[in-house]
Design a protein around this motif. Sequence first.
Motif, PDB file in Angstrom:
ATOM      1  N   MET A   1       0.830  -1.434  -0.100  1.00 59.35           N
ATOM      2  CA  MET A   1       0.028   0.208  -0.111  1.00 59.35           C
ATOM      3  C   MET A   1       0.948   1.073   0.207  1.00 59.35           C
ATOM      4  N   GLU A   2       1.397   1.303   0.973  1.00 58.15           N
ATOM      5  CA  GLU A   2       2.804   1.582   0.467  1.00 58.15           C
ATOM      6  C   GLU A   2       3.479   2.870  -0.140  1.00 58.15           C
ATOM      7  N   ASN A   3       3.947   1.706  -1.153  1.00 57.75           N
ATOM      8  CA  ASN A   3       4.708   1.720  -2.615  1.00 57.75           C
ATOM      9  C   ASN A   3       3.733   2.211  -2.552  1.00 57.75           C
ATOM     10  N   SER A   4       2.265   1.943  -3.457  1.00 57.86           N
ATOM     11  CA  SER A   4       1.391   2.595  -4.298  1.00 57.86           C
ATOM     12  C   SER A   4       1.545   3.635  -4.542  1.00 57.86           C
ATOM     13  N   LYS A   5       1.214   4.382  -3.298  1.00 52.98           N
ATOM     14  CA  LYS A   5       0.950   5.475  -3.071  1.00 52.98           C
ATOM     15  C   LYS A   5       2.066   6.537  -2.662  1.00 52.98           C
ATOM     16  N   ASP A   6       3.097   5.822  -2.838  1.00 52.61           N
ATOM     17  CA  ASP A   6       4.543   6.634  -3.491  1.00 52.61           C
ATOM     18  C   ASP A   6       4.866   7.383  -4.648  1.00 52.61           C
ATOM     19  N   GLN A   7       4.314   5.656  -5.805  1.00 53.75           N
ATOM     20  CA  GLN A   7       3.755   5.370  -6.991  1.00 53.75           C
ATOM     21  C   GLN A   7       3.156   6.685  -7.249  1.00 53.75           C
ATOM     22  N   ALA A   8       2.063   6.938  -7.115  1.00 51.16           N
ATOM     23  CA  ALA A   8       0.959   7.592  -6.232  1.00 51.16           C
ATOM     24  C   ALA A   8       1.333   9.302  -6.758  1.00 51.16           C
ATOM     25  N   TYR A   9       2.018   9.722  -5.711  1.00 47.02           N
ATOM     26  CA  TYR A   9       2.404  10.749  -5.419  1.00 47.02           C
ATOM     27  C   TYR A   9       3.185  10.974  -6.668  1.00 47.02           C
ATOM     28  N   TYR A  10       4.104  10.155  -7.033  1.00 46.66           N
ATOM     29  CA  TYR A  10       6.043  10.464  -8.312  1.00 46.66           C
ATOM     30  C   TYR A  10       5.058  10.936  -9.163  1.00 46.66           C
ATOM     31  N   GLU A  11       4.000  10.492  -9.579  1.00 47.45           N
ATOM     32  CA  GLU A  11       3.177   9.959 -10.792  1.00 47.45           C
ATOM     33  C   GLU A  11       2.335  11.623 -10.797  1.00 47.45           C
ATOM     34  N   PHE A  13       2.357  14.694  -8.937  1.00 43.41           N
ATOM     35  CA  PHE A  13       3.443  15.055  -8.239  1.00 43.41           C
ATOM     36  C   PHE A  13       4.322  15.770  -8.514  1.00 43.41           C
ATOM     37  N   THR A  14       5.101  14.305  -8.190  1.00 41.11           N
ATOM     38  CA  THR A  14       6.996  14.904  -8.959  1.00 41.11           C
ATOM     39  C   THR A  14       6.890  14.866  -9.851  1.00 41.11           C
ATOM     40  N   LYS A  15       6.395  13.728 -10.336  1.00 41.12           N
ATOM     41  CA  LYS A  15       7.281  13.981 -12.139  1.00 41.12           C
ATOM     42  C   LYS A  15       6.269  15.341 -12.789  1.00 41.12           C
TER      43      LYS A  15
END
Length: 223
Positions: A1-11, A13-15
């Motif tokens: 779950m944490e990894n999916s949140k990190d990926q969503a945050y990256y895609e 916001f960060t990217k």
Amino acid sequence: MENSKDQAYYENFTKPIIKTGKWTLLLAVAFCFLPAIYLWIRYGALPPVKSIITGWFLIASIYGSYYFIEPISFFPVLGMAGTYMSFLAGNIGNMRVPCAAVAQEALKVEPGSKKAELVATLGIAGSIITNIVIVTIAAIAGNGLMQLFPPVVIKAFEFVLPAIFGSMFAMFAVKYPKYGAFAIGLTLFLLGVVKVLPVYVLIPLCVFSTIIFATTSYKKKAK
């Protein structure tokens, strides 16, 4: 779950921030040359190449160290979006970093977390808007206002930047007293005992030494 949140945050916001930040900063660099190009084309004002290179080396010798110091030392507070915004807007050390740090402190977010990055982004955005308004007013009425201030007030403006950095140091030193003591102790030793280091060596030495000390201490504590 944490990894999916990190990926969503990256895609989400960060990217996009990285993509937009790159071209806006490169565009700003190009725009910096427009006044000189205009003077060259319109009036034929073009200094000799030797003078241009000499001027460049003079500026690089004074501010070159900040090219490495500021992005590394400010990034933990500013975050990705805040770094792009701050280096585009300017006034990083005396305005963007304090605004980001105070916003994070007010909301009690964990330094270096994604929440801290979002809070810093909002704080910096607010400071940029406020800065534009204040600078516009100052540009219109600043000269008249400065003539109304007594000399003691004008003299006090010289201490604004040291006061800002001092308050920021105190705010973080209270939270991390060991790191604060190391930083101030090393600085006082180099200034009071060594006394021979130029500023462009002293600042990077203090900054990176404190970073190394903090990182090493944190790893030992984690183990």
